[in-house]
Design an enzyme around this catalytic site. Structure first.
Site, PDB file in Angstrom:
ATOM      1  N   ASN A   1       0.835  -1.214   0.000  1.00 11.96           N
ATOM      2  CA  ASN A   1       0.000   0.000   0.000  1.00 11.96           C
ATOM      3  C   ASN A   1       0.864   1.257   0.000  1.00 11.96           C
ATOM      4  OD1 ASN A   1      -3.045  -0.396   0.151  1.00 11.96           O
ATOM      5  ND2 ASN A   1      -2.312  -1.955   1.590  1.00 11.96           N
TER       6      ASN A   1
ATOM      7  N   MET B   1       1.065  -2.227  12.090  1.00  8.80           N
ATOM      8  CA  MET B   1       0.374  -3.204  12.920  1.00  8.80           C
ATOM      9  C   MET B   1       0.579  -2.999  14.427  1.00  8.80           C
ATOM     10  SD  MET B   1      -1.175  -4.642  10.506  1.00  8.80           S
ATOM     11  CE  MET B   1      -1.948  -6.147  11.117  1.00  8.80           C
TER      12      MET B   1
ATOM     13  N   ILE C   1      -0.850  -0.807  17.733  1.00 11.82           N
ATOM     14  CA  ILE C   1      -1.926   0.081  18.181  1.00 11.82           C
ATOM     15  C   ILE C   1      -1.301   1.333  18.776  1.00 11.82           C
ATOM     16  CG2 ILE C   1      -3.786   0.334  19.862  1.00 11.82           C
ATOM     17  CD1 ILE C   1      -4.487  -2.589  19.366  1.00 11.82           C
TER      18      ILE C   1
ATOM     19  N   HIS D   1      -7.877  -0.359   6.280  1.00 11.32           N
ATOM     20  CA  HIS D   1      -8.217  -1.559   7.038  1.00 11.32           C
ATOM     21  C   HIS D   1      -8.871  -2.567   6.086  1.00 11.32           C
ATOM     22  CE1 HIS D   1      -9.172  -3.925  10.550  1.00 11.32           C
ATOM     23  NE2 HIS D   1     -10.375  -4.122  10.041  1.00 11.32           N
TER      24      HIS D   1
ATOM     25  N   THR E   1      -8.937   7.857  14.757  1.00 11.49           N
ATOM     26  CA  THR E   1      -9.316   8.474  16.030  1.00 11.49           C
ATOM     27  C   THR E   1      -8.900   7.517  17.147  1.00 11.49           C
ATOM     28  OG1 THR E   1     -11.491   7.456  15.879  1.00 11.49           O
ATOM     29  CG2 THR E   1     -11.299   9.713  15.038  1.00 11.49           C
TER      30      THR E   1
HETATM   31  C1  GAR Z   1      -3.061  -4.575   4.154  1.00 11.75           C
HETATM   32  O1  GAR Z   1      -3.996  -5.546   3.741  1.00 11.75           O
HETATM   33  C2  GAR Z   1      -3.708  -3.619   5.144  1.00 11.75           C
HETATM   34  O2  GAR Z   1      -5.050  -3.332   4.865  1.00 11.75           O
HETATM   35  C3  GAR Z   1      -3.578  -4.404   6.413  1.00 11.75           C
HETATM   36  O3  GAR Z   1      -2.303  -4.991   6.363  1.00 11.75           O
HETATM   37  C4  GAR Z   1      -1.954  -5.218   4.992  1.00 11.75           C
HETATM   38  C5  GAR Z   1      -0.610  -4.593   4.726  1.00 11.75           C
HETATM   39  O4  GAR Z   1      -0.115  -4.902   3.463  1.00 11.75           O
HETATM   40  N1  GAR Z   1      -3.732  -3.549   7.553  1.00 11.75           N
HETATM   41  C6  GAR Z   1      -4.229  -3.946   8.713  1.00 11.75           C
HETATM   42  O5  GAR Z   1      -4.596  -5.086   8.913  1.00 11.75           O
HETATM   43  C7  GAR Z   1      -4.310  -2.863   9.755  1.00 11.75           C
HETATM   44  N2  GAR Z   1      -4.949  -3.340  10.932  1.00 11.75           N
HETATM   45  P1  GAR Z   1       1.030  -4.037   2.803  1.00 11.75           P
HETATM   46  O6  GAR Z   1       2.173  -3.961   3.830  1.00 11.75           O
HETATM   47  O7  GAR Z   1       1.448  -4.848   1.604  1.00 11.75           O
HETATM   48  O8  GAR Z   1       0.479  -2.714   2.464  1.00 11.75           O
END
Ligand code: GAR
Length: 195
Positions: free
Chosen positions: A14, A90, A92, A109, A141
């Protein structure tokens, strides 16, 4: 020019989608990619794109969240971001940390919030027998995965899906949604984008 910092924990796909979108007439530029894991593959990918990177290993702080966040703030504040994007970050964050970036911190998310905040979103959607899944971009938030909706994209759940195949289908949409929402956000648009 709007300065964007991106926080990651892993592969950073992302982050790459966001960074690649911030070129040409885009009103923003990536100024920092910051990770809680020095081994995050996304850091290498960011460096290869010429973006400044930093890492603050949360394991060095042995559960002392305040000390971890204080350390995280150092490179982040030095980069002077206008907007902070959580992209697969990842850890909090505490309300105190979030408050510093109130109204200018975004998260993606992998579920159709308000469904399935937290972890294991794809397995939970499958276990519930959902016929649709997707991803959400929202303002961050203090309450986990609950800030104002900025965008959502849907995918079908297909027969034979497991968490991995569903996650892959959703991820394709994440890479469309997040850059589109970020651009609108930087341009001042707050109405949700539904793809
Ligand atoms: C993505 O699917 C994102 O939506 C998720 O982790 C992945 C990261 O992938 N995020 C969460 O679960 C947040 N709680 P990436 O490192 O390839 O972008």
């Amino acid at each position: 020019m709007t300065r964007v910092a991106i926080l990651i924990s892993g592969g950073g796909s992302n982050m790459v989608a966001l960074a690649q979108s911030m070129t040409g007439d885009h009103p923003a530029r990536p100024v920092l990619v910051l990770s809680n894991d020095p081994a995050a593959k996304g850091l290498e990918r960011a460096a290869a794109m010429g973006i400044a990177t930093a890492a603050v290993d949360h394991r060095d702080f042995k559960g002392d969240r305040a000390a971890f966040e204080a350390a995280l703030l150092e490179p982040l504040q030095r980069a002077e971001p206008d907007v902070v994007c959580l992209a697969g970050f990842m850890r909090i964050l505490t309300p105190e940390f979030i408050r510093r970036f109130e109204g200018r911190m975004l998260n993606i998310h992998p579920s159709l919030l308000p469904n399935y905040p937290g972890l294991h979103t794809h397995q939970r959607a499958l276990d519930a027998g959902d016929t649709e899944a997707g991803c959400t971009v929202h303002e961050v938030t203090a309450e986990l995965d609950a800030g104002p909706l900025l965008g959502q994209a849907r995918v079908p759940v297909l027969p034979g899906d497991d968490a991995e195949t569903l996650a892959a289908r959703v991820l394709v949409q994440e890479h469309r949604l997040y850059p589109a929402v970020l651009r609108r956000f930087v341009e001042g648009e707050r109405a949700p984008l539904i793809l």
